[in-house]
Scaffold this motif. Structure first.
Motif, PDB file in Angstrom:
ATOM      1  N   LYS A 103       0.924  -1.227   0.152  1.00 54.48           N
ATOM      2  CA  LYS A 103      -0.067  -0.073  -0.035  1.00 54.48           C
ATOM      3  C   LYS A 103       0.800   1.466  -0.031  1.00 54.48           C
ATOM      4  O   LYS A 103       2.117   1.295   0.201  1.00 54.48           O
ATOM      5  CB  LYS A 103      -0.978  -0.132   1.209  1.00 54.48           C
ATOM      6  CG  LYS A 103      -1.896  -1.255   1.176  1.00 54.48           C
ATOM      7  CD  LYS A 103      -2.884  -0.992   2.794  1.00 54.48           C
ATOM      8  CE  LYS A 103      -3.759  -2.037   2.823  1.00 54.48           C
ATOM      9  NZ  LYS A 103      -4.611  -2.128   3.805  1.00 54.48           N
ATOM     10  N   GLU A 104       0.315   2.595  -0.338  1.00 51.75           N
ATOM     11  CA  GLU A 104       1.008   3.898  -0.062  1.00 51.75           C
ATOM     12  C   GLU A 104       2.007   3.846  -0.930  1.00 51.75           C
ATOM     13  O   GLU A 104       3.124   4.196  -0.553  1.00 51.75           O
ATOM     14  CB  GLU A 104       1.269   3.976   1.356  1.00 51.75           C
ATOM     15  CG  GLU A 104       0.116   4.071   2.223  1.00 51.75           C
ATOM     16  CD  GLU A 104       0.411   4.062   3.798  1.00 51.75           C
ATOM     17  OE1 GLU A 104       1.512   4.188   4.171  1.00 51.75           O
ATOM     18  OE2 GLU A 104      -0.466   4.482   4.505  1.00 51.75           O
ATOM     19  N   ILE A 105       1.960   3.750  -2.211  1.00 48.46           N
ATOM     20  CA  ILE A 105       2.886   3.664  -3.425  1.00 48.46           C
ATOM     21  C   ILE A 105       2.958   4.966  -4.002  1.00 48.46           C
ATOM     22  O   ILE A 105       4.174   4.982  -4.757  1.00 48.46           O
ATOM     23  CB  ILE A 105       2.686   2.706  -4.344  1.00 48.46           C
ATOM     24  CG1 ILE A 105       1.539   2.822  -5.122  1.00 48.46           C
ATOM     25  CG2 ILE A 105       2.517   1.083  -3.603  1.00 48.46           C
ATOM     26  CD1 ILE A 105       1.455   1.832  -6.462  1.00 48.46           C
ATOM     27  N   ALA A 106       2.214   5.863  -3.813  1.00 50.60           N
ATOM     28  CA  ALA A 106       2.300   7.138  -4.440  1.00 50.60           C
ATOM     29  C   ALA A 106       3.580   7.886  -4.308  1.00 50.60           C
ATOM     30  O   ALA A 106       4.043   8.120  -3.003  1.00 50.60           O
ATOM     31  CB  ALA A 106       0.990   8.087  -4.051  1.00 50.60           C
ATOM     32  N   GLY A 107       4.390   8.368  -5.423  1.00 52.17           N
ATOM     33  CA  GLY A 107       5.762   8.756  -5.179  1.00 52.17           C
ATOM     34  C   GLY A 107       6.535   7.914  -4.814  1.00 52.17           C
ATOM     35  O   GLY A 107       7.787   8.475  -4.512  1.00 52.17           O
ATOM     36  N   GLN A 108       6.391   6.648  -4.485  1.00 49.35           N
ATOM     37  CA  GLN A 108       7.203   5.864  -4.066  1.00 49.35           C
ATOM     38  C   GLN A 108       7.470   4.492  -4.808  1.00 49.35           C
ATOM     39  O   GLN A 108       7.556   3.256  -4.401  1.00 49.35           O
ATOM     40  CB  GLN A 108       7.061   5.409  -2.710  1.00 49.35           C
ATOM     41  CG  GLN A 108       7.113   6.654  -1.799  1.00 49.35           C
ATOM     42  CD  GLN A 108       6.653   6.205  -0.201  1.00 49.35           C
ATOM     43  OE1 GLN A 108       7.308   5.302   0.381  1.00 49.35           O
ATOM     44  NE2 GLN A 108       5.746   6.495   0.118  1.00 49.35           N
ATOM     45  N   SER A 109       7.535   4.464  -6.295  1.00 52.11           N
ATOM     46  CA  SER A 109       7.496   3.238  -6.933  1.00 52.11           C
ATOM     47  C   SER A 109       8.743   2.437  -7.000  1.00 52.11           C
ATOM     48  O   SER A 109       8.512   1.051  -6.894  1.00 52.11           O
ATOM     49  CB  SER A 109       7.296   3.797  -8.477  1.00 52.11           C
ATOM     50  OG  SER A 109       5.940   4.223  -8.821  1.00 52.11           O
ATOM     51  N   TYR A 110       9.838   2.927  -6.660  1.00 50.90           N
ATOM     52  CA  TYR A 110      10.958   2.174  -6.358  1.00 50.90           C
ATOM     53  C   TYR A 110      11.051   1.256  -5.048  1.00 50.90           C
ATOM     54  O   TYR A 110      11.135   0.355  -5.131  1.00 50.90           O
ATOM     55  CB  TYR A 110      12.405   3.115  -6.538  1.00 50.90           C
ATOM     56  CG  TYR A 110      13.483   2.301  -6.577  1.00 50.90           C
ATOM     57  CD1 TYR A 110      14.206   1.612  -7.558  1.00 50.90           C
ATOM     58  CD2 TYR A 110      14.230   1.765  -5.161  1.00 50.90           C
ATOM     59  CE1 TYR A 110      15.250   1.133  -7.696  1.00 50.90           C
ATOM     60  CE2 TYR A 110      15.267   1.047  -5.020  1.00 50.90           C
ATOM     61  CZ  TYR A 110      15.828   0.669  -6.490  1.00 50.90           C
ATOM     62  OH  TYR A 110      17.041  -0.132  -6.396  1.00 50.90           O
ATOM     63  N   LYS A 111      10.524   2.206  -3.908  1.00 51.30           N
ATOM     64  CA  LYS A 111      10.384   1.563  -2.751  1.00 51.30           C
ATOM     65  C   LYS A 111       9.456   0.510  -2.998  1.00 51.30           C
ATOM     66  O   LYS A 111       9.346  -0.548  -2.094  1.00 51.30           O
ATOM     67  CB  LYS A 111       9.982   2.751  -1.806  1.00 51.30           C
ATOM     68  CG  LYS A 111       9.801   2.171  -0.259  1.00 51.30           C
ATOM     69  CD  LYS A 111      11.326   1.580   0.471  1.00 51.30           C
ATOM     70  CE  LYS A 111      11.116   1.292   1.350  1.00 51.30           C
ATOM     71  NZ  LYS A 111      12.612   0.792   2.283  1.00 51.30           N
ATOM     72  N   ALA A 112       8.298   0.730  -3.525  1.00 52.20           N
ATOM     73  CA  ALA A 112       6.927  -0.266  -3.687  1.00 52.20           C
ATOM     74  C   ALA A 112       7.426  -1.469  -4.268  1.00 52.20           C
ATOM     75  O   ALA A 112       7.049  -2.654  -3.906  1.00 52.20           O
ATOM     76  CB  ALA A 112       6.057   0.381  -4.643  1.00 52.20           C
ATOM     77  N   GLY A 113       8.504  -1.221  -5.368  1.00 55.52           N
ATOM     78  CA  GLY A 113       9.093  -2.698  -6.083  1.00 55.52           C
ATOM     79  C   GLY A 113      10.019  -3.469  -4.979  1.00 55.52           C
ATOM     80  O   GLY A 113       9.681  -4.659  -4.844  1.00 55.52           O
ATOM     81  N   GLU A 114      10.652  -2.802  -3.998  1.00 56.50           N
ATOM     82  CA  GLU A 114      11.332  -3.314  -3.010  1.00 56.50           C
ATOM     83  C   GLU A 114      10.401  -4.112  -1.860  1.00 56.50           C
ATOM     84  O   GLU A 114      10.603  -5.096  -1.548  1.00 56.50           O
ATOM     85  CB  GLU A 114      12.312  -2.333  -2.266  1.00 56.50           C
ATOM     86  CG  GLU A 114      13.467  -1.867  -3.011  1.00 56.50           C
ATOM     87  CD  GLU A 114      14.402  -0.996  -2.228  1.00 56.50           C
ATOM     88  OE1 GLU A 114      15.568  -1.097  -2.451  1.00 56.50           O
ATOM     89  OE2 GLU A 114      13.815  -0.154  -1.538  1.00 56.50           O
ATOM     90  N   ARG A 115       9.517  -3.408  -1.600  1.00 56.87           N
ATOM     91  CA  ARG A 115       8.607  -3.786  -0.325  1.00 56.87           C
ATOM     92  C   ARG A 115       7.699  -4.946  -1.096  1.00 56.87           C
ATOM     93  O   ARG A 115       7.502  -6.171  -0.240  1.00 56.87           O
ATOM     94  CB  ARG A 115       7.653  -2.801  -0.169  1.00 56.87           C
ATOM     95  CG  ARG A 115       8.203  -1.795   0.555  1.00 56.87           C
ATOM     96  CD  ARG A 115       7.518  -0.411   0.897  1.00 56.87           C
ATOM     97  NE  ARG A 115       6.056  -0.897   1.309  1.00 56.87           N
ATOM     98  CZ  ARG A 115       4.845   0.100   1.043  1.00 56.87           C
ATOM     99  NH1 ARG A 115       4.969   1.009   0.213  1.00 56.87           N
ATOM    100  NH2 ARG A 115       3.823  -0.555   1.737  1.00 56.87           N
ATOM    101  N   LEU A 116       7.186  -5.275  -2.325  1.00 60.48           N
ATOM    102  CA  LEU A 116       6.337  -6.080  -2.810  1.00 60.48           C
ATOM    103  C   LEU A 116       7.311  -7.378  -3.095  1.00 60.48           C
ATOM    104  O   LEU A 116       6.914  -8.351  -2.826  1.00 60.48           O
ATOM    105  CB  LEU A 116       6.041  -5.598  -4.105  1.00 60.48           C
ATOM    106  CG  LEU A 116       4.960  -6.852  -4.803  1.00 60.48           C
ATOM    107  CD1 LEU A 116       3.659  -7.161  -3.847  1.00 60.48           C
ATOM    108  CD2 LEU A 116       4.503  -6.309  -6.145  1.00 60.48           C
ATOM    109  N   ALA A 117       8.671  -7.003  -3.520  1.00 62.84           N
ATOM    110  CA  ALA A 117       9.548  -8.117  -3.407  1.00 62.84           C
ATOM    111  C   ALA A 117       9.721  -8.907  -2.222  1.00 62.84           C
ATOM    112  O   ALA A 117       9.703 -10.084  -2.094  1.00 62.84           O
ATOM    113  CB  ALA A 117      11.104  -8.021  -4.052  1.00 62.84           C
ATOM    114  N   GLU A 118       9.801  -8.112  -1.024  1.00 67.88           N
ATOM    115  CA  GLU A 118       9.670  -8.640   0.250  1.00 67.88           C
ATOM    116  C   GLU A 118       8.364  -9.673   0.627  1.00 67.88           C
ATOM    117  O   GLU A 118       8.778 -10.679   1.126  1.00 67.88           O
ATOM    118  CB  GLU A 118       9.793  -7.613   1.314  1.00 67.88           C
ATOM    119  CG  GLU A 118      11.249  -7.024   1.220  1.00 67.88           C
ATOM    120  CD  GLU A 118      11.218  -5.811   2.259  1.00 67.88           C
ATOM    121  OE1 GLU A 118      10.060  -5.520   2.808  1.00 67.88           O
ATOM    122  OE2 GLU A 118      12.291  -5.001   2.397  1.00 67.88           O
TER     123      GLU A 118
END
Length: 402
Positions: A103-118
């Protein structure tokens, strides 16, 4: 047992009634009482939480993933409306489905990729087939997401990505993603499919360039500030209709940006990769797309061509048949750009276009899709993001030994 899949839909305006009706029809078509997994696509006129709660109750609380779309597609219906829901129920001893979300991926697409991979890494096995992705189409930026996701994913081999970006009813206000009981926005819902099978897919956009080559002279991430040394909006407005300021959605559905397909992708794709202009900043004169772009990149203005879209559907059918051979797909998921629906085709034309594709691939195959704000599908072995495109993913199982 093999694999059983069924699809149901409903247009009832009461979300509880609609959810139960669509789920019941899906279970009846699949001839199962309790599914192993459920996909859901729905439009945004409903109370989304009530809708998903009803579907969960009707499907014995089976794991569920999906998102909102501008319209839904099944073998029985192709419709763009505020009140439409489709459900796919699957039971299989050949395929396995595990879901995850961030959740809360707005403006954080790179971080979202890391978090989803986790979240996905613990779900990976030695027989993973593909990953289905449903992300918020109003905030998602594919390139930084994919760079982080691919880097952080502990998969033994590249995991093909298929999916679509969640949409709403043209207001660009709020889209929804679904994960089991949870309904949220500005997030990603993800499904890892594993087992004894594979995905046959086809991709086509049907756009043609207009005007001459232009060059991006200032950009950052997915924001284009200048084209040929002038503000991007200033450079593009000659191609827009006079009322473009007051009818921005209409303008960007008629005209979009085309970039030369990279050399390593050209054997498996068309000449241009298409990008929809998702936003603008009148003060800065900039435009925003859904993937990153570098300064010095050439671009063309492009528009859709009905004849190319029609012939492109036939090309998709050939691509899929080349991969499936004599096997019959167990089910199909379709991700169709909103720019290929009612904004360009009359209702009868639109339905006939998709019906012809369904007939070519198999008129009795469980089939479900939605109209998206962006499409995801591989070109050869490379995961790519698309706009104004149709991505068809046909899931097959390996033939059993006699």
């Amino acid at each position: 047992m093999g694999t059983s899949a069924g699809v149901g839909h409903s247009f009832h305006r009461d979300p509880a009634v609609a959810g139960k009706e669509a789920a019941r029809k899906a279970l009846e078509q699949a001839k199962i009482d309790k599914p192993d997994f459920v996909f859901v696509f729905a439009t945004v006129g409903y109370n989304q939480k009530v809708l998903i709660k009803a579907i969960r109750e009707a499907t014995s609380r089976a794991p569920l993933s999906g998102c909102s779309g501008e319209g839904i597609i099944t073998q029985e219906t192709v419709i763009e409306t505020n009140f439409g829901v489709s459900v796919m129920a699957i039971s299989s001893d050949e395929l396995r489905f595990k879901n995850a979300r961030v959740k809360e991926i707005a403006g954080q697409s790179y971080k979202a990729g890391e978090r989803l991979a986790e979240e996905v890494n613990p779900l990976l096995t030695s027989d993973d087939i593909a990953c289905f992705l449903f992300a918020d189409g109003l905030v998602f930026d594919f390139d930084p997401f994919w760079a982080a996701f691919d880097k952080s994913l502990r998969s033994k081999s590249p995991l093909p990505l298929f999916g679509g970006l969640a949409a709403d009813n043209w207001t660009s206000q709020k889209t929804y993603q679904y994960h089991d009981d949870d309904v949220f926005s500005e997030g990603i819902s993800c499904v890892v499919m594993s087992g004894k099978g594979d995905v046959a897919w086809g991709i086509n956009h049907g756009c043609v360039p207009i005007g001459t080559k232009r060059t991006i002279t200032r950009s950052k991430g997915n924001i284009i500030y200048e084209i040929d040394g002038v503000p991007a909006l200033e450079a593009l407005k000659d191609y827009f209709e006079e009322d473009w300021i007051d009818h921005w959605n209409k303008t960007t559905l008629n005209i979009c940006l085309g970039f030369k397909t990279p050399e390593h992708l050209r054997k498996g794709y068309e000449e241009y990769i298409i990008r929809y202009i998702v936003g603008k900043d009148d003060r800065e004169g900039s435009v925003t797309i859904q993937s990153d772009v570098r300064e010095g990149t050439d671009l063309w203005l492009v528009r859709r061509d009905k004849e190319l879209i029609t012939s492109g559907m036939k090309a998709i059918s050939r691509q899929i048949k080349d991969k499936t051979g004599t096997r019959k797909p167990k089910f199909v998921l379709q991700f169709e750009c909103v720019g290929r629906g009612k904004v360009v085709f009359r209702e009868g034309e639109k339905i006939e276009l998709i019906r012809s594709l369904q007939k070519d691939i198999g008129g009795d195959i469980p089939w479900m899709g939605f109209y998206t704000y962006g499409e995801i599908g591989p070109i050869t072995k490379y995961n790519c993001f698309h706009n104004f495109t149709s991505v068809i993913s046909a899931v097959c199982c390996k033939e059993r030994e006699s």
